[in-house]
Design an enzyme around this catalytic site. Structure first.
Site, PDB file in Angstrom:
ATOM      1  N   GLU A  10      71.201 -21.972  75.449  1.00 46.66           N
ATOM      2  CA  GLU A  10      69.816 -22.179  74.626  1.00 46.66           C
ATOM      3  C   GLU A  10      69.530 -23.638  74.899  1.00 46.66           C
ATOM      4  O   GLU A  10      69.983 -24.849  74.490  1.00 46.66           O
ATOM      5  CB  GLU A  10      70.427 -22.608  73.163  1.00 46.66           C
ATOM      6  CG  GLU A  10      69.137 -23.110  72.263  1.00 46.66           C
ATOM      7  CD  GLU A  10      69.508 -23.266  70.725  1.00 46.66           C
ATOM      8  OE1 GLU A  10      70.729 -23.048  70.384  1.00 46.66           O
ATOM      9  OE2 GLU A  10      68.410 -23.423  70.009  1.00 46.66           O
ATOM     10  N   LYS A  70      68.543 -18.188  75.032  1.00 44.21           N
ATOM     11  CA  LYS A  70      67.635 -18.609  73.802  1.00 44.21           C
ATOM     12  C   LYS A  70      66.849 -19.578  74.001  1.00 44.21           C
ATOM     13  O   LYS A  70      67.011 -20.976  73.922  1.00 44.21           O
ATOM     14  CB  LYS A  70      69.077 -19.074  72.723  1.00 44.21           C
ATOM     15  CG  LYS A  70      68.239 -19.325  71.476  1.00 44.21           C
ATOM     16  CD  LYS A  70      69.388 -19.419  70.355  1.00 44.21           C
ATOM     17  CE  LYS A  70      68.795 -19.823  69.095  1.00 44.21           C
ATOM     18  NZ  LYS A  70      69.726 -19.831  67.877  1.00 44.21           N
TER      19      LYS A  70
END
Ligand code: 13P
Length: 333
Positions: free
Chosen positions: A177, A219
């Site tokens: 992420e 992500k």
């Protein structure tokens, strides 16, 4: 590394029409969320709230994975069942946030580095014994005319890649992420430029660290102007800019891209995801791994009151359903 283990987990997480719930707020962050409804953040209130989310009837039609905070991994539902077991029984894969949050990056004003690599392999062994099958690590980058710096980009990408390789070595699927914050007044073009650069550097690091791209989840943040920027880009502009950046940077070997919501409203997060999936076939799935955008309506409805649990679950169900539809480009927005 057990490739089969990673593949089996990916098969359960990369499902067209389903997404991931991020319910991994640290103790500090959940206290802020509870504060918005005047609720004290006690272990019991946190447990009750997470139980409300996980036991929402039929939500497993739309949610295939849940990211937990370490405390929740060891907590139990009211009938005495451990939360990872509750989720696994519903066919939802339990995951775990493994980073230890952000600190200032020395000699890089206004920039951060994520901590938590030391002892990570040992922690993963324990988390896995407790039922976790995937993990999350969040890198945070600010956008301005000067930022992010080369130093912040490379240091954070290296930490993400080290984390991802350690996870895969333990048979845990890593969610990678890199979040570019929406704070500020930068344009959507500036966000696109910076996101493209970030993702190039992140994938370069992942390859250097020999991360198996088929066994990870990306992500990212959407490509969107800063919250203070005017005029606001249209839904279609955001969708097109986001997909363009991803097509330039994310190898087709990555099975699924699950966005964070980053402070966008539930309605906009759904509309953007839906518009992206209407643009036609992409090499990867485009789905969600939202925290706030999935939880805000539920939290507001709940207010910490047992008599509101049912209505709060309905609110959560509705948002999950809308985003699941958006991940197929079929939401009614
Ligand atoms: P938001 O969707 O609220 O940005 O949270 C997602 C997340 O997991 C951040 O790490």
């Amino acid at each position: 590394m057990s490739i089969h283990e990673l593949e089996a987990t990916i098969q359960q997480l990369a499902i067209p029409g389903k997404g991931i719930l991020a319910a991994d707020e640290s103790t500090g962050t959940i206290a802020k969320r509870f504060n918005s409804i005047n609720l004290e953040s006690t272990p019991e209130n946190r447990r009750a709230y997470r139980e409300l989310l996980f036991t929402t009837p039929n939500v497993n039609k739309f949610i295939c994975g849940v990211i937990l905070y370490e405390e929740t991994l060891g907590q139990r539902s009211s009938n005495g069942q451990l939360f990872p077991d509750v989720l696994a029984e519903l066919g939802i894969v339990p995951g775990i946030k493994v980073d230890k949050g952000i600190v200032d990056l020395p000699f890089a004003p206004n920039e951060k580095i994520t901590q938590g690599l030391d002892g990570l392999a040992e922690r993963l062994v324990t988390y896995k014994e407790m039922g976790a099958r995937f993990a999350k690590w969040r890198a945070v980058l600010n956008i301005s005319e000067q930022l992010p710096s080369c130093l912040a980009l490379h240091t954070n990408a290296d930490a993400l890649a080290r984390y991802a390789s350690i996870c895969q070595d333990q048979g845990i699927v890593p969610i990678v992420e890199p979040e570019l914050l929406m704070d500020g007044n930068h344009s959507i073009e500036r966000c696109a430029e910076v996101t493209e650069r970030t993702l190039h550097i992140v994938f370069d690091s992942l390859v250097k660290h020999r991360v198996m791209l088929e066994g990870m989840i990306l992500k990212p943040s959407m490509t969107i102007a800063g919250v203070d920027h005017r005029p606001v880009a249209s839904i279609d502009e955001v969708a097109r800019a986001t997909v363009k950046v991803l097509r330039r940077t994310v190898p087709a070997a990555v099975p699924t891209i699950n966005f964070l919501s980053g402070g966008q409203s539930p309605e906009l997060s759904t509309a953007h995801l839906n518009a992206m999936n209407k643009l036609g076939h992409q090499p990867w799935l485009l789905s969600f791994s939202y925290g706030r955008a999935l939880q805000d309506p539920c939290l507001k409805t709940w207010q910490g009151k047992p008599e509101n649990v049912k209505a709060a679950q309905q609110a959560f169900y509705k948002v999950a359903e809308a985003n699941a539809a958006a991940s197929l480009g079929k939401a009614a927005v």
